[in-house]
Design a protein around this motif. Structure first.
Motif, short mmCIF file in Angstrom:
data_model
loop_
_atom_site.label_atom_id
_atom_site.label_comp_id
_atom_site.label_asym_id
_atom_site.label_seq_id
_atom_site.Cartn_x
_atom_site.Cartn_y
_atom_site.Cartn_z
N PHE A 1 0.76 -1.18 0.18
CA PHE A 1 -0.05 -0.01 -0.14
C PHE A 1 0.98 1.24 0.11
CE2 PHE A 1 -2.92 -3.14 1.61
CZ PHE A 1 -4.32 -2.68 1.00
N LEU A 2 0.75 2.22 -0.94
CA LEU A 2 1.28 3.44 -0.90
C LEU A 2 0.53 4.41 -0.26
CD1 LEU A 2 4.13 4.60 -1.98
CD2 LEU A 2 2.79 5.38 -3.94
N ILE A 3 1.12 5.03 0.64
CA ILE A 3 0.06 6.20 1.51
C ILE A 3 0.79 7.21 1.28
CG2 ILE A 3 -0.68 6.70 3.73
CD1 ILE A 3 -1.26 3.75 2.66
N ASP A 4 -0.15 8.33 0.67
CA ASP A 4 0.35 9.80 0.40
C ASP A 4 0.73 10.60 1.65
OD1 ASP A 4 -2.11 10.96 1.49
OD2 ASP A 4 -2.82 11.44 -0.54
N PRO A 5 1.16 11.82 1.63
CA PRO A 5 1.41 12.62 2.79
C PRO A 5 0.53 12.93 3.81
CG PRO A 5 2.55 13.50 0.94
CD PRO A 5 1.53 12.54 0.35
N LYS A 6 -0.80 12.83 3.27
CA LYS A 6 -2.19 13.15 3.95
C LYS A 6 -2.50 11.95 4.81
CE LYS A 6 -3.51 17.29 1.07
NZ LYS A 6 -4.25 17.75 0.19
N GLY A 7 -2.00 10.82 4.43
CA GLY A 7 -2.53 9.51 5.04
C GLY A 7 -3.49 9.05 4.35
N LEU A 8 -3.58 9.16 3.14
CA LEU A 8 -4.62 8.53 2.19
C LEU A 8 -4.08 7.53 1.41
CD1 LEU A 8 -6.51 11.73 0.90
CD2 LEU A 8 -7.05 10.23 3.01
N ILE A 9 -4.73 6.43 0.88
CA ILE A 9 -4.31 5.34 0.19
C ILE A 9 -4.20 5.85 -1.16
CG2 ILE A 9 -4.93 3.06 -0.85
CD1 ILE A 9 -6.36 2.56 1.93
N HIS A 10 -3.07 5.98 -1.82
CA HIS A 10 -2.45 6.39 -2.92
C HIS A 10 -2.63 5.40 -4.22
CE1 HIS A 10 -0.06 7.87 -6.51
NE2 HIS A 10 -0.20 9.03 -6.10
N THR A 11 -2.04 4.15 -3.74
CA THR A 11 -1.97 3.03 -4.79
C THR A 11 -1.84 1.93 -3.88
OG1 THR A 11 -0.55 4.55 -6.14
CG2 THR A 11 -0.80 2.47 -6.87
N ARG A 12 -2.53 0.78 -4.85
CA ARG A 12 -2.41 -0.55 -4.39
C ARG A 12 -1.35 -1.38 -5.07
NH1 ARG A 12 -6.81 -2.88 -1.81
NH2 ARG A 12 -5.73 -4.84 -1.92
N ASP A 13 -0.34 -2.03 -4.33
CA ASP A 13 0.49 -3.19 -5.08
C ASP A 13 0.99 -2.58 -6.64
OD1 ASP A 13 0.01 -5.02 -3.29
OD2 ASP A 13 -1.83 -5.82 -4.31
N PRO A 14 2.01 -1.41 -6.31
CA PRO A 14 2.59 -0.94 -7.51
C PRO A 14 4.00 -1.42 -7.66
CG PRO A 14 2.96 0.63 -5.70
CD PRO A 14 2.12 -0.51 -5.03
N PHE A 15 4.00 -2.82 -8.03
CA PHE A 15 5.10 -3.78 -8.23
C PHE A 15 5.94 -3.14 -9.21
CE2 PHE A 15 2.00 -6.84 -6.21
CZ PHE A 15 2.48 -6.72 -4.97
N GLY A 16 7.31 -3.29 -9.20
CA GLY A 16 8.11 -3.47 -10.43
C GLY A 16 8.33 -1.90 -10.97
N HIS A 17 8.20 -1.65 -12.06
CA HIS A 17 8.47 -0.35 -12.56
C HIS A 17 7.31 0.47 -12.28
CE1 HIS A 17 5.45 -2.21 -15.42
NE2 HIS A 17 5.23 -0.89 -15.71
N LYS A 18 6.13 0.28 -11.80
CA LYS A 18 4.96 1.02 -11.33
C LYS A 18 5.34 1.83 -10.17
CE LYS A 18 1.57 -1.97 -13.24
NZ LYS A 18 0.35 -2.88 -12.92
N LEU A 19 6.31 1.54 -9.06
CA LEU A 19 6.63 1.97 -8.15
C LEU A 19 7.19 3.47 -8.02
CD1 LEU A 19 6.33 1.90 -4.84
CD2 LEU A 19 8.72 0.50 -4.86
N MET A 20 8.26 3.54 -8.77
CA MET A 20 8.85 4.81 -8.76
C MET A 20 8.00 6.03 -9.35
SD MET A 20 12.96 5.91 -9.63
CE MET A 20 13.36 4.29 -8.86
#
Length: 360
Positions: free
Chosen positions: A331-350
């Motif tokens: 789970f990628l969480i943004d600075p406000k504490g909101l869920i931004h992205t689910r499972d950004p594996f591999g090249h999707k993460l950066m």
């Protein structure tokens, strides 16, 4: 990915250890199951020979890409045709369920004749609705449906099955819900998961259904990420809420999870790239042994805040809060504490992190 549904390796009906070469003529063994075992062994031998031949052909190409090889006739297909014929002949019989289920899995495992894969599923569901051991078949149907051109057809087959089966109703409804959830059809998914509970399944299936209902209500993109308390390997308490103002990657993983370990070099690269940015990795390990985990983390140089609990997967509060059914789960969480992205594996993460940082 490790969890409820396995990876696309050979699975399903077990292969006998003795490997014997069989001709395409009818196998002279007594009984339909013995005939099917022989076909299994034959298709495995054909597969090994075929893949060796393709690899040899690929070696002759400059790019050495097996997908660019002019492939010869597939010797596995005649055996699959024989499996289908045997399945048809045994529909509704005592041995028929195992044969039809095995045929489905050999088609899926070897990517053979997938345009008729749903027909193979339907054969099992139509003639053997109350057979034992259909859980993995129904779970695999979720992946198969999402790999197909028309997932709605798979949902239709599973829905018809759920209406007639008694023993496998909960598992069928679970598969329907998972297909809807994967397609981001939240309302349909929640309806299916609530039907699972109405069907009064065993405790494990009920807990999975409740977890998915929780996920739909609390873990969608843009929702506030659930807070949790975790303890680092150094003994320090950390909460997700205390990291507000940073982009946080919550990584549920384990050292025994191959795909998790494979991501470590990439995570190290990402951590280095964003070392001067408000970015943090919180790794939640589901390993059993703290000391072995600590040694592994040190040896691999796994980045971020490495946390561990002796509560186990099912009782881990963070896992419950995030409905962790498979590893890795991110789970990628943004600075406000909101869920931004689910499972950004591999090249999707950066790129996902870069986008989340814009919300500062």
């Amino acid at each position: 990915m490790v969890g409820i549904v396995g990876s696309n390796n050979i699975r399903g009906t077990a292969i006998r250890l003795a490997m014997v070469t069989f001709a395409l003529a009818p196998v002279a063994l007594a009984g339909p199951l013995e005939d099917f075992y022989a076909l299994e062994e034959a298709i495995v031998e054909a597969h090994e020979s075929y893949t060796d031949k393709l690899a040899a052909l690929a070696e002759k190409r400059p790019d050495r890409n097996i997908n660019n090889v002019d492939k010869p006739a597939d010797p596995r297909l005649p055996y699959l045709v024989k499996m289908d014929a045997l399945s048809d002949s045994q529909s509704g019989t005592e041995d028929g369920a195992a044969i039809a289920t095995g045929t489905f899995f050999w088609s899926w495992n070897f990517d053979l004749d997938l345009s008729h894969l749903r027909d193979r599923l339907t054969r099992v569901l139509k003639y053997h609705p109350n057979a034992d051991g259909l859980g993995e078949l129904l779970a695999t149907s979720v992946h198969a449906a999402m790999s197909s051109d028309n997932p709605d057809q798979w949902v239709s087959s599973l829905t018809q099955f759920a209406e007639v089966t008694k023993k496998n109703k909960s598992a069928a409804l679970m598969a329907i819900g998972q297909i809807h959830l994967a397609r981001q059809q939240s309302k349909k998914a929640e309806r299916a998961f609530r039907q699972v509970l109405v069907a009064k399944p065993d405790k494990d299936i009920a807990n999975v259904a409740k977890g998915y209902i929780h996920e739909i209500s609390h873990l969608q993109i843009g929702m506030v990420a659930p807070d949790f308390v975790a303890t680092t390997l150094g003994g320090k308490k950390v909460t997700l809420k205390s990291l507000r103002g940073k982009v946080v990657l919550v990584d549920f993983w384990a050292t025994w999870c191959g795909p998790c370990v494979a991501e470590i070099p990439h995570l190290k690269e990402v951590a280095s790239h964003f070392k001067d940015k408000p970015f943090e990795i919180v790794a939640v390990s589901l390993d059993d042994n703290r000391d072995a985990l600590a040694a592994f983390v040190k040896r691999m140089g796994a980045p971020g805040l490495q946390t561990w609990s002796d509560s186990g997967w099912e009782d881990n509060p963070a896992c419950q809060a995030y409905n962790v059914q498979n590893l890795p789960t991110w789970f990628l969480i943004d600075p406000k504490g909101l869920i931004h992205t689910r499972d950004p594996f591999g090249h999707k993460l950066m790129p996902a992190i870069e986008n989340a940082l814009k919300r500062l």
